[in-house]
Scaffold this motif. Sequence first.
Motif, PDB file in Angstrom:
ATOM      1  N   ASN A   1      38.261  21.629  37.332  1.00  0.00           N
ATOM      2  CA  ASN A   1      39.201  22.304  38.221  1.00  0.00           C
ATOM      3  C   ASN A   1      40.594  21.711  38.057  1.00  0.00           C
ATOM      4  O   ASN A   1      40.813  20.772  37.295  1.00  0.00           O
ATOM      5  CB  ASN A   1      38.715  22.222  39.677  1.00  0.00           C
ATOM      6  CG  ASN A   1      38.600  20.778  40.169  1.00  0.00           C
ATOM      7  OD1 ASN A   1      39.376  19.910  39.769  1.00  0.00           O
ATOM      8  ND2 ASN A   1      37.627  20.544  41.040  1.00  0.00           N
TER       9      ASN A   1
ATOM     10  N   GLU B   1      29.479  29.365  37.150  1.00  0.00           N
ATOM     11  CA  GLU B   1      30.536  29.740  36.213  1.00  0.00           C
ATOM     12  C   GLU B   1      31.851  30.093  36.898  1.00  0.00           C
ATOM     13  O   GLU B   1      32.922  29.895  36.324  1.00  0.00           O
ATOM     14  CB  GLU B   1      30.085  30.932  35.354  1.00  0.00           C
ATOM     15  CG  GLU B   1      28.918  30.613  34.436  1.00  0.00           C
ATOM     16  CD  GLU B   1      28.577  31.793  33.537  1.00  0.00           C
ATOM     17  OE1 GLU B   1      29.372  32.758  33.505  1.00  0.00           O
ATOM     18  OE2 GLU B   1      27.515  31.758  32.896  1.00  0.00           O
ATOM     19  N   PHE B   2      31.801  30.614  38.093  1.00  0.00           N
ATOM     20  CA  PHE B   2      32.999  31.139  38.727  1.00  0.00           C
ATOM     21  C   PHE B   2      33.304  30.427  40.051  1.00  0.00           C
ATOM     22  O   PHE B   2      32.394  29.973  40.759  1.00  0.00           O
ATOM     23  CB  PHE B   2      32.862  32.653  38.983  1.00  0.00           C
ATOM     24  CG  PHE B   2      32.711  33.454  37.722  1.00  0.00           C
ATOM     25  CD1 PHE B   2      33.832  33.822  36.998  1.00  0.00           C
ATOM     26  CD2 PHE B   2      31.452  33.829  37.276  1.00  0.00           C
ATOM     27  CE1 PHE B   2      33.704  34.558  35.829  1.00  0.00           C
ATOM     28  CE2 PHE B   2      31.310  34.566  36.107  1.00  0.00           C
ATOM     29  CZ  PHE B   2      32.436  34.925  35.385  1.00  0.00           C
ATOM     30  N   SER B   3      34.615  30.350  40.351  1.00  0.00           N
ATOM     31  CA  SER B   3      35.087  29.791  41.614  1.00  0.00           C
ATOM     32  C   SER B   3      36.157  30.705  42.188  1.00  0.00           C
ATOM     33  O   SER B   3      36.859  31.403  41.444  1.00  0.00           O
ATOM     34  CB  SER B   3      35.656  28.385  41.419  1.00  0.00           C
ATOM     35  OG  SER B   3      34.672  27.499  40.946  1.00  0.00           O
ATOM     36  N   LEU B   4      36.292  30.685  43.503  1.00  0.00           N
ATOM     37  CA  LEU B   4      37.309  31.476  44.193  1.00  0.00           C
ATOM     38  C   LEU B   4      38.432  30.541  44.642  1.00  0.00           C
ATOM     39  O   LEU B   4      38.190  29.558  45.341  1.00  0.00           O
ATOM     40  CB  LEU B   4      36.711  32.189  45.402  1.00  0.00           C
ATOM     41  CG  LEU B   4      37.680  33.005  46.267  1.00  0.00           C
ATOM     42  CD1 LEU B   4      38.254  34.175  45.470  1.00  0.00           C
ATOM     43  CD2 LEU B   4      36.979  33.510  47.524  1.00  0.00           C
TER      44      LEU B   4
END
Length: 297
Positions: free
Chosen positions: A2, A157-160
Amino acid sequence: ANEKETREAAEPEVLRAKLAAGVGWVCPVTFQRQEAGLLREAMKELEKQKVTQIILDLRSPCQDADFDVAADILDLFAPPAEVLFKLQQVGRKDSELFLSREPVVWEGKVIVLIDRDSCNAAEAIAAVLAERDAALLVGSGTRGATVRFEIQPIDSEFSLRFARAEMLLPDGTSLFKKGLKPDFEIAMDAETKAEVVKLQRAGKVAGTVFDRAPVRYNEAALVARKHPELDAYIRRSAGEETEGDRAPVRDTVLQRAVDMLTASAFVGGSKIQWRARTAAPEAPEPEIPKALPATAP
């Protein structure tokens, strides 16, 4: 990784240089928490070199940072127990106040450099210094990204990523999506900016500000049995490029900031008496004798 992990992978660093008599330059690179302390050291170091005016360069391309970093850096310029700015969470009326805590470190003149690469913490620093009339802003407009972001993982796999809180000035002024407008606007294209950043991080900041005189045939060259002008002529005749043929990379924003501070110091230290020219007093109008009536002989 991140954004926070990416930022912390880079070493915290504050670039610094004395660029002219009484003029210093400092530039936080990653806006990590340690850089407030490094900035304090850099300003103390420049102060020992008789620097009385500082250029705070907030144009470093980096990921968004914590507003705690902005508060720590602003702490160097503000007296204790004053509200610097506040963070207001979305959907709430109460705010988190950020106060200055330590004695002022720098009380001299400050010019702040900004542009679209200035991160959220950099925008907060520039906005507060400008709001307090403690600095002039030079460069180009910022993005208006003065929010605290939060990242919520959705799956492997994905983040908001979303804005959780907004930075506000003490009077409640918002910069979100508006950004800052400099007092003196000077634009620089992205390609030149990238070259400038590369040179400055290699310790060559002075080379991006000042022109260097070409090497001439002089006594030193004579002793060394060299003729730089003849060598350059031979290389050009052979179709080769010489150092003088390449246009130097110039940080025009930093150049103007240095010019402003050196000119200010020169004018302020001059012995000229700046007085308004007074007009010469007007001469009184001559009196015209009145005509007398003719009398009979």
